[in-house]
Design a protein around this motif. Structure first.
Motif, PDB file in Angstrom:
ATOM      1  N   ASP A  96      73.840  37.995 -17.582  1.00 28.86           N
ATOM      2  CA  ASP A  96      74.062  38.712 -18.833  1.00 28.86           C
ATOM      3  C   ASP A  96      74.132  40.221 -18.652  1.00 28.86           C
ATOM      4  O   ASP A  96      74.220  40.961 -19.637  1.00 28.86           O
ATOM      5  N   GLY A  97      74.099  40.684 -17.408  1.00 29.90           N
ATOM      6  CA  GLY A  97      74.240  42.116 -17.142  1.00 29.90           C
ATOM      7  C   GLY A  97      72.964  42.889 -17.027  1.00 29.90           C
ATOM      8  O   GLY A  97      73.002  44.104 -16.811  1.00 29.90           O
ATOM      9  N   HIS A  98      71.802  42.222 -17.157  1.00 24.99           N
ATOM     10  CA  HIS A  98      70.535  42.936 -16.971  1.00 24.99           C
ATOM     11  C   HIS A  98      70.410  43.396 -15.520  1.00 24.99           C
ATOM     12  O   HIS A  98      70.693  42.641 -14.596  1.00 24.99           O
TER      13      HIS A  98
ATOM     14  N   THR B 277      69.677  44.095 -32.511  1.00 24.88           N
ATOM     15  CA  THR B 277      68.828  43.055 -33.059  1.00 24.88           C
ATOM     16  C   THR B 277      68.111  42.340 -31.914  1.00 24.88           C
ATOM     17  O   THR B 277      68.410  42.548 -30.737  1.00 24.88           O
ATOM     18  N   SER B 278      67.195  41.446 -32.267  1.00 28.21           N
ATOM     19  CA  SER B 278      66.416  40.741 -31.254  1.00 28.21           C
ATOM     20  C   SER B 278      67.232  39.735 -30.464  1.00 28.21           C
ATOM     21  O   SER B 278      66.768  39.259 -29.419  1.00 28.21           O
ATOM     22  N   ASN B 279      68.415  39.376 -30.921  1.00 26.05           N
ATOM     23  CA  ASN B 279      69.245  38.379 -30.227  1.00 26.05           C
ATOM     24  C   ASN B 279      70.442  39.003 -29.506  1.00 26.05           C
ATOM     25  O   ASN B 279      71.376  38.310 -29.148  1.00 26.05           O
ATOM     26  N   ASP B 280      70.400  40.306 -29.273  1.00 26.90           N
ATOM     27  CA  ASP B 280      71.463  40.954 -28.497  1.00 26.90           C
ATOM     28  C   ASP B 280      71.330  40.606 -27.023  1.00 26.90           C
ATOM     29  O   ASP B 280      70.218  40.505 -26.489  1.00 26.90           O
ATOM     30  N   SER B 281      72.453  40.482 -26.334  1.00 23.30           N
ATOM     31  CA  SER B 281      72.410  40.136 -24.919  1.00 23.30           C
ATOM     32  C   SER B 281      71.772  41.245 -24.073  1.00 23.30           C
ATOM     33  O   SER B 281      71.305  40.979 -22.969  1.00 23.30           O
ATOM     34  N   TRP B 282      71.724  42.483 -24.565  1.00 22.64           N
ATOM     35  CA  TRP B 282      71.112  43.575 -23.807  1.00 22.64           C
ATOM     36  C   TRP B 282      69.621  43.742 -24.102  1.00 22.64           C
ATOM     37  O   TRP B 282      68.948  44.582 -23.525  1.00 22.64           O
TER      38      TRP B 282
ATOM     39  N   PRO C 118      76.284  50.619 -18.089  1.00 19.37           N
ATOM     40  CA  PRO C 118      75.573  51.061 -16.889  1.00 19.37           C
ATOM     41  C   PRO C 118      75.025  52.477 -17.056  1.00 19.37           C
ATOM     42  O   PRO C 118      75.737  53.385 -17.488  1.00 19.37           O
ATOM     43  N   ASP C 119      73.745  52.627 -16.738  1.00 20.60           N
ATOM     44  CA  ASP C 119      73.050  53.918 -16.807  1.00 20.60           C
ATOM     45  C   ASP C 119      72.906  54.448 -18.224  1.00 20.60           C
ATOM     46  O   ASP C 119      72.506  55.600 -18.415  1.00 20.60           O
ATOM     47  N   GLY C 120      73.232  53.633 -19.237  1.00 21.71           N
ATOM     48  CA  GLY C 120      72.955  54.012 -20.607  1.00 21.71           C
ATOM     49  C   GLY C 120      71.488  53.785 -20.931  1.00 21.71           C
ATOM     50  O   GLY C 120      70.727  53.222 -20.132  1.00 21.71           O
ATOM     51  N   VAL C 121      71.073  54.202 -22.114  1.00 23.51           N
ATOM     52  CA  VAL C 121      69.663  54.097 -22.495  1.00 23.51           C
ATOM     53  C   VAL C 121      69.203  52.639 -22.546  1.00 23.51           C
ATOM     54  O   VAL C 121      68.042  52.335 -22.252  1.00 23.51           O
ATOM     55  N   ALA C 122      70.082  51.710 -22.880  1.00 24.50           N
ATOM     56  CA  ALA C 122      69.718  50.295 -22.958  1.00 24.50           C
ATOM     57  C   ALA C 122      69.691  49.599 -21.603  1.00 24.50           C
ATOM     58  O   ALA C 122      69.327  48.419 -21.524  1.00 24.50           O
TER      59      ALA C 122
ATOM     60  N   ALA D 151      75.676  59.703 -21.328  1.00 23.75           N
ATOM     61  CA  ALA D 151      75.262  58.301 -21.313  1.00 23.75           C
ATOM     62  C   ALA D 151      75.237  57.720 -22.722  1.00 23.75           C
ATOM     63  O   ALA D 151      74.965  58.418 -23.708  1.00 23.75           O
ATOM     64  N   ALA D 152      75.493  56.422 -22.815  1.00 20.99           N
ATOM     65  CA  ALA D 152      75.479  55.736 -24.105  1.00 20.99           C
ATOM     66  C   ALA D 152      74.054  55.618 -24.625  1.00 20.99           C
ATOM     67  O   ALA D 152      73.147  55.231 -23.883  1.00 20.99           O
ATOM     68  N   PRO D 153      73.823  55.952 -25.905  1.00 22.55           N
ATOM     69  CA  PRO D 153      72.490  55.753 -26.477  1.00 22.55           C
ATOM     70  C   PRO D 153      72.220  54.272 -26.696  1.00 22.55           C
ATOM     71  O   PRO D 153      73.127  53.437 -26.559  1.00 22.55           O
ATOM     72  N   TYR D 154      70.986  53.945 -27.023  1.00 24.24           N
ATOM     73  CA  TYR D 154      70.685  52.562 -27.365  1.00 24.24           C
ATOM     74  C   TYR D 154      71.469  52.211 -28.629  1.00 24.24           C
ATOM     75  O   TYR D 154      71.450  52.969 -29.596  1.00 24.24           O
ATOM     76  N   PRO D 155      72.199  51.080 -28.647  1.00 18.17           N
ATOM     77  CA  PRO D 155      73.021  50.745 -29.826  1.00 18.17           C
ATOM     78  C   PRO D 155      72.204  50.755 -31.116  1.00 18.17           C
ATOM     79  O   PRO D 155      71.143  50.126 -31.202  1.00 18.17           O
ATOM     80  N   ALA D 156      72.691  51.472 -32.104  1.00 22.09           N
ATOM     81  CA  ALA D 156      71.922  51.697 -33.326  1.00 22.09           C
ATOM     82  C   ALA D 156      71.716  50.429 -34.145  1.00 22.09           C
ATOM     83  O   ALA D 156      70.737  50.319 -34.882  1.00 22.09           O
ATOM     84  N   ASP D 157      72.622  49.462 -34.042  1.00 23.69           N
ATOM     85  CA  ASP D 157      72.516  48.251 -34.863  1.00 23.69           C
ATOM     86  C   ASP D 157      71.916  47.088 -34.077  1.00 23.69           C
ATOM     87  O   ASP D 157      72.154  45.921 -34.396  1.00 23.69           O
TER      88      ASP D 157
END
Length: 261
Positions: free
Chosen positions: A251-253, A65-70, A230-234, A57-63
């Motif tokens: 937005d994919g939530h 920010t508070s304005n990311d769509s995820w 999908p099913d990643g940490v985020a 599974a994909a980790p939470y994106p390391a970069d």
């Protein structure tokens, strides 16, 4: 109508559950076994589950920010945000989002709350939230400093790229707008760890029982579009109906809704 609950994904559910217990005061239930290892958590009357992600599974994106769509955070109600921050500071593994080293006092136009944003050891964003005297919502008015420092989950805030589209989507799921504000200024910059923030906030609810949802529509800095793996940490899930199907908002939530949703 059942209260909303949330599902967080983790490569190491036990480690994350221990953090939520030690740093934030969540109670931890018995874990299930098997590849989809699940650990139930509770803070006051509100519930969260931590679910194991697949090995690839994909980790939470390391970069992030508070304005990311995820972006989707849980806002935890503090009766004493200073004590809550001190408890958090004593436990390693988390990283701050807010700048300045501690809680930020927002102006009355932004609610007048004291707040602090940070990320848990897996990268999920969280917020400590203390309401000003005289403006404590009814759901939290019975709590005092002897009950805390953290007593429950007030809301989950999601970044949206098109406020009108998201209001329409959640309106069809039975949500009504409770409150709205336009947040900007140096205090909001410090809270979000960003520069020249301008964000429209809409609080939505389906019942009088917390938690509710908040939509965050950033104008500055602009929302960073990106797929939610999908099913990643985020891939945090908002559960409206335990027996429902998992669908995606504009937005994919991930949202679990009933047959009519």
């Amino acid at each position: 109508m059942s209260p909303i609950r949330f599902v967080l994904r983790s490569a190491d559910p036990q480690r994350l559950a221990t953090f939520y217990r030690d740093a934030l005061g969540f109670s931890v239930g018995d874990a299930t076994t098997g590849p989809s290892r699940t650990i139930p958590l509770r803070l006051g009357a509100q519930q969260v589950e931590i679910v194991a992600v697949p090995p690839d599974a994909a980790p939470y994106p390391a970069d992030s920010t508070s304005n990311d769509s995820w972006f989707q955070h849980l806002a935890l109600v503090a009766t004493d945000i200073g004590a809550a921050h001190e408890r958090l500071a004593a436990i390693p593994g988390w990283t701050p989002i807010s700048t300045g080293g501690g809680p930020v006092l927002l102006p009355p136009s932004s609610g007048g709350v004291r707040a602090f944003k940070f990320r848990d050891p897996d990268g999920h964003p969280l917020e400590l939230l203390e309401f000003p005297p005289g403006k404590i919502p009814a759901a939290w008015s019975r709590f005092g400093r002897g009950d805390g420092p953290l007593v429950g989950i007030d809301h989950s805030a999601l970044v949206v790229s098109n406020l009108a589209a998201s209001l329409d989507y959640y309106g069809k799921l039975g949500f009504l707008v409770l409150a709205e504000s336009e947040n900007a200024g140096p205090e909001q910059d410090a809270l979000d760890g960003a520069v020249s923030v301008a964000v429209s906030v809409r609080a939505l609810s389906r019942s009088d029982v917390p938690p509710h949802l908040e939509l965050l529509a950033y104008r500055e800095p602009p929302v960073r579009r990106g797929p939610i793996e999908p099913d990643g940490v985020a891939d945090t899930r908002t559960v409206l109906d335990e027996a429902g199907a998992c669908v995606r908002d504009p937005d994919g939530h991930a949202v679990m809704v009933g047959p009519g949703g």
